[in-house]
Design a protein around this motif. Structure first.
Motif, PDB file in Angstrom:
ATOM      1  N   SER A   5       0.814  -1.211   0.000  1.00 58.80           N
ATOM      2  CA  SER A   5       0.000   0.000   0.000  1.00 58.80           C
ATOM      3  C   SER A   5       0.848   1.261   0.000  1.00 58.80           C
ATOM      4  O   SER A   5       0.362   2.333  -0.322  1.00 58.80           O
ATOM      5  N   THR A   6       2.150   1.128   0.356  1.00 61.21           N
ATOM      6  CA  THR A   6       2.996   2.311   0.416  1.00 61.21           C
ATOM      7  C   THR A   6       3.393   2.792  -0.973  1.00 61.21           C
ATOM      8  O   THR A   6       3.848   3.911  -1.116  1.00 61.21           O
ATOM      9  N   VAL A   7       3.265   1.945  -2.000  1.00 58.80           N
ATOM     10  CA  VAL A   7       3.668   2.345  -3.337  1.00 58.80           C
ATOM     11  C   VAL A   7       2.470   2.532  -4.252  1.00 58.80           C
ATOM     12  O   VAL A   7       2.639   2.805  -5.430  1.00 58.80           O
ATOM     13  N   ARG A   8       1.263   2.377  -3.730  1.00 52.90           N
ATOM     14  CA  ARG A   8       0.072   2.558  -4.541  1.00 52.90           C
ATOM     15  C   ARG A   8      -0.592   3.876  -4.174  1.00 52.90           C
ATOM     16  O   ARG A   8      -0.655   4.249  -2.997  1.00 52.90           O
ATOM     17  N   PRO A   9      -1.086   4.625  -5.171  1.00 50.53           N
ATOM     18  CA  PRO A   9      -1.771   5.886  -4.853  1.00 50.53           C
ATOM     19  C   PRO A   9      -3.023   5.622  -4.038  1.00 50.53           C
ATOM     20  O   PRO A   9      -3.678   4.584  -4.172  1.00 50.53           O
ATOM     21  N   MET A  10      -3.366   6.565  -3.187  1.00 50.99           N
ATOM     22  CA  MET A  10      -4.528   6.421  -2.328  1.00 50.99           C
ATOM     23  C   MET A  10      -5.799   6.828  -3.071  1.00 50.99           C
ATOM     24  O   MET A  10      -5.773   7.631  -4.001  1.00 50.99           O
ATOM     25  N   THR A  11      -6.901   6.270  -2.650  1.00 49.61           N
ATOM     26  CA  THR A  11      -8.192   6.613  -3.236  1.00 49.61           C
ATOM     27  C   THR A  11      -8.585   8.013  -2.798  1.00 49.61           C
ATOM     28  O   THR A  11      -8.669   8.286  -1.602  1.00 49.61           O
ATOM     29  N   PRO A  12      -8.841   8.945  -3.743  1.00 47.68           N
ATOM     30  CA  PRO A  12      -9.260  10.298  -3.351  1.00 47.68           C
ATOM     31  C   PRO A  12     -10.584  10.269  -2.587  1.00 47.68           C
ATOM     32  O   PRO A  12     -11.437   9.401  -2.825  1.00 47.68           O
ATOM     33  N   ALA A  13     -10.756  11.217  -1.693  1.00 46.26           N
ATOM     34  CA  ALA A  13     -11.975  11.264  -0.879  1.00 46.26           C
ATOM     35  C   ALA A  13     -13.214  11.560  -1.711  1.00 46.26           C
ATOM     36  O   ALA A  13     -14.340  11.294  -1.273  1.00 46.26           O
ATOM     37  N   THR A  14     -13.030  12.081  -2.904  1.00 48.71           N
ATOM     38  CA  THR A  14     -14.159  12.447  -3.764  1.00 48.71           C
ATOM     39  C   THR A  14     -14.626  11.288  -4.643  1.00 48.71           C
ATOM     40  O   THR A  14     -15.619  11.427  -5.366  1.00 48.71           O
ATOM     41  N   VAL A  15     -13.941  10.153  -4.584  1.00 47.25           N
ATOM     42  CA  VAL A  15     -14.142   9.081  -5.566  1.00 47.25           C
ATOM     43  C   VAL A  15     -14.907   7.903  -4.972  1.00 47.25           C
ATOM     44  O   VAL A  15     -14.696   7.524  -3.816  1.00 47.25           O
ATOM     45  N   TRP A  16     -15.802   7.330  -5.786  1.00 46.04           N
ATOM     46  CA  TRP A  16     -16.549   6.107  -5.461  1.00 46.04           C
ATOM     47  C   TRP A  16     -16.199   5.064  -6.510  1.00 46.04           C
ATOM     48  O   TRP A  16     -16.207   5.355  -7.712  1.00 46.04           O
ATOM     49  N   LEU A  17     -15.892   3.833  -6.078  1.00 45.30           N
ATOM     50  CA  LEU A  17     -15.423   2.791  -6.985  1.00 45.30           C
ATOM     51  C   LEU A  17     -16.215   1.500  -6.784  1.00 45.30           C
ATOM     52  O   LEU A  17     -16.599   1.162  -5.665  1.00 45.30           O
ATOM     53  N   ALA A  18     -16.427   0.786  -7.873  1.00 45.84           N
ATOM     54  CA  ALA A  18     -17.034  -0.541  -7.785  1.00 45.84           C
ATOM     55  C   ALA A  18     -16.632  -1.343  -9.017  1.00 45.84           C
ATOM     56  O   ALA A  18     -16.329  -0.788 -10.080  1.00 45.84           O
ATOM     57  N   ARG A  19     -16.651  -2.656  -8.846  1.00 48.42           N
ATOM     58  CA  ARG A  19     -16.340  -3.559  -9.943  1.00 48.42           C
ATOM     59  C   ARG A  19     -17.239  -4.778  -9.832  1.00 48.42           C
ATOM     60  O   ARG A  19     -17.651  -5.167  -8.736  1.00 48.42           O
ATOM     61  N   GLY A  20     -17.568  -5.388 -10.976  1.00 47.91           N
ATOM     62  CA  GLY A  20     -18.412  -6.566 -10.927  1.00 47.91           C
ATOM     63  C   GLY A  20     -18.427  -7.293 -12.257  1.00 47.91           C
ATOM     64  O   GLY A  20     -17.637  -7.026 -13.163  1.00 47.91           O
ATOM     65  N   ARG A  21     -19.374  -8.202 -12.344  1.00 48.15           N
ATOM     66  CA  ARG A  21     -19.494  -9.038 -13.536  1.00 48.15           C
ATOM     67  C   ARG A  21     -20.959  -9.171 -13.903  1.00 48.15           C
ATOM     68  O   ARG A  21     -21.801  -9.452 -13.050  1.00 48.15           O
ATOM     69  N   HIS A  22     -21.242  -8.933 -15.172  1.00 45.64           N
ATOM     70  CA  HIS A  22     -22.587  -9.144 -15.715  1.00 45.64           C
ATOM     71  C   HIS A  22     -22.608 -10.550 -16.305  1.00 45.64           C
ATOM     72  O   HIS A  22     -21.891 -10.853 -17.253  1.00 45.64           O
ATOM     73  N   ALA A  23     -23.459 -11.415 -15.742  1.00 44.07           N
ATOM     74  CA  ALA A  23     -23.331 -12.839 -16.015  1.00 44.07           C
ATOM     75  C   ALA A  23     -23.906 -13.274 -17.351  1.00 44.07           C
ATOM     76  O   ALA A  23     -23.423 -14.238 -17.950  1.00 44.07           O
ATOM     77  N   GLU A  24     -24.938 -12.617 -17.854  1.00 45.79           N
ATOM     78  CA  GLU A  24     -25.590 -13.142 -19.054  1.00 45.79           C
ATOM     79  C   GLU A  24     -26.155 -11.998 -19.893  1.00 45.79           C
ATOM     80  O   GLU A  24     -26.477 -10.932 -19.380  1.00 45.79           O
ATOM     81  N   GLY A  25     -26.271 -12.238 -21.213  1.00 46.81           N
ATOM     82  CA  GLY A  25     -26.823 -11.227 -22.100  1.00 46.81           C
ATOM     83  C   GLY A  25     -25.825 -10.118 -22.401  1.00 46.81           C
ATOM     84  O   GLY A  25     -24.669 -10.140 -21.982  1.00 46.81           O
ATOM     85  N   ALA A  26     -26.302  -9.118 -23.147  1.00 44.12           N
ATOM     86  CA  ALA A  26     -25.468  -7.987 -23.534  1.00 44.12           C
ATOM     87  C   ALA A  26     -25.579  -6.885 -22.484  1.00 44.12           C
ATOM     88  O   ALA A  26     -26.626  -6.252 -22.340  1.00 44.12           O
ATOM     89  N   ALA A  27     -24.503  -6.640 -21.754  1.00 48.98           N
ATOM     90  CA  ALA A  27     -24.529  -5.646 -20.679  1.00 48.98           C
ATOM     91  C   ALA A  27     -24.814  -4.254 -21.218  1.00 48.98           C
ATOM     92  O   ALA A  27     -25.483  -3.453 -20.560  1.00 48.98           O
ATOM     93  N   GLU A  28     -24.307  -3.943 -22.438  1.00 45.68           N
ATOM     94  CA  GLU A  28     -24.520  -2.599 -22.978  1.00 45.68           C
ATOM     95  C   GLU A  28     -25.996  -2.323 -23.237  1.00 45.68           C
ATOM     96  O   GLU A  28     -26.460  -1.188 -23.062  1.00 45.68           O
TER      97      GLU A  28
END
Length: 368
Positions: A5-28
């Motif tokens: 963690s000492t060499v990775r930039p910190m998450t700004p206080a203004t930022v919201w992050l999420a990641r995931g997976r759309h399992a089926e069909g066309a996500a767009e």
């Protein structure tokens, strides 16, 4: 090996992050319909689907990223800009990364950006954790095999994208106790939490599986896992809850632990830095005022470049004139002066040396 963690930039206080997976069909297609509905209901101000990036002819290019941008306001005056990128996954699903940034430090009581991009219907499978196939909206029962549980935790906490909560049932619960903790969390945390649930007979195997993370779950209690890397200020005892009553009432101690954990300074998750840079530097959804300011900035930049070119041209012209004068003086003195032996030890500057110095003076002026 996890990145320190000492060499990775910190998450700004203004930022919201999420990641995931759309399992089926066309996500767009799902995103397009959902964003159109949000715009009609005025939950968002506007959205934009960016053109798909072109691929090179005759080569097998990597699958293109589909990108949507959206903007909305919170607390009436605070603008939020958000970007979601969707790419095909290895098994037919689609991976997505969502980054949102507000004009002020993020407030978890604001709406979840994931809840504004994706539809609310529970049958749309966009809410999977792509690493371990875990749900972001429902409870995830632990595997029956302890070694599998250990592998699950080891893989799930890597990257730092989600907040992982482990709850142990002191006794088998009814439907009232099957409500996920996300139900009571502030809106901005509901799609960032993965809840694991251990059955009563799994307590010993659960704590064995958690030894690598150096945390333990009290019988009938819960713990917020540290993640890899752990955020600054994490101590297992501060995020352990002794008792969670699974009777349908709000688990206030657990909600407090998750909320405090979410407020800790934390490094940017794996892959988030590029997504945040794209949000900030490659933004397309501009208002008329922003487009006007952008064009004004381009005009000012071009004017400054033109001024610099004009200044350089004048300097070169001045240097050329002085060089011609020095050369003429040299030719004149060389023709008129007789050849004679230098009698003094002190050197006298020749017209050629004067010409050289003229160029050196010009070089100094142009570099400054």
């Amino acid at each position: 090996m996890p990145t320190s963690s000492t060499v990775r930039p910190m998450t700004p206080a203004t930022v919201w992050l999420a990641r995931g997976r759309h399992a089926e069909g066309a996500a767009e297609d799902v995103l397009r319909r959902s964003l159109e509905e949000r715009k009609r209901s005025r939950a968002i101000d506007d959205f934009l689907e960016l053109p798909e990036a072109g691929t090179e002819t005759g080569t097998e290019a990597a699958p293109a990223e589909r990108v949507f941008e959206a903007r909305w306001r919170v607390d009436e005056t605070v603008t939020v800009r958000a970007r979601i990128g969707v790419t095909p996954g290895p098994d037919g699903g689609q991976e997505w990364i969502l980054v949102a940034e507000a004009e002020q430090p993020w407030n978890d009581h604001w709406p979840s950006p994931a809840g504004l991009f994706w539809p609310k219907e529970p049958d749309v499978a966009w809410d999977r954790d792509g690493v371990a196939e875990l749900s972001l909206r429902e409870i995830n029962p632990l595997p029956q095999d302890d070694k599998e549980t250990r592998r699950l935790f080891r893989n799930a906490v890597r990257g730092g994208w989600h907040i992982h909560v482990v709850v142990h049932e002191a006794m088998t619960t009814d439907d009232r106790g099957r409500a996920p903790v996300a139900r009571w969390l502030p809106p901005g945390l509901r799609h960032r939490v993965v809840e694991h649930r251990a059955a009563p007979q799994q307590h010993r195997g659960l704590n064995w599986a958690l030894r690598d993370l150096k945390v333990q779950v009290p019988r009938g209690g819960a713990v917020v896992l540290p993640g890899t890397p752990a955020p600054d200020g994490y101590a297992a005892e501060d995020f352990s809850v002794r008792a969670v009553f699974l009777d349908g009432s709000e688990p206030t101690d657990l909600v407090d632990a998750v909320t405090r954990y979410a407020a800790l300074p934390r490094p940017l998750p794996d892959g988030a830095e590029d997504a945040l840079t794209a949000l900030r530097e490659d933004w397309h959804l501009l208002t008329l005022q922003e487009e006007l300011e952008r064009q004004r900035g381009l005009v000012a930049m071009y004017a400054e470049a033109l001024e610099a070119m004009t200044r350089s041209r004048d300097l070169y012209r001045e240097a050329a004139e002085r060089a011609h004068e020095a050369l003429a003086a040299y030719q004149e003195s060389a023709a008129a002066a007789p050849v004679r032996q230098q009698s003094s030890d002190t050197p006298v500057a020749s017209p050629l040396q004067q010409l050289t110095r003229t160029f050196e003076r010009f070089k100094g002026r142009s570099s400054s």
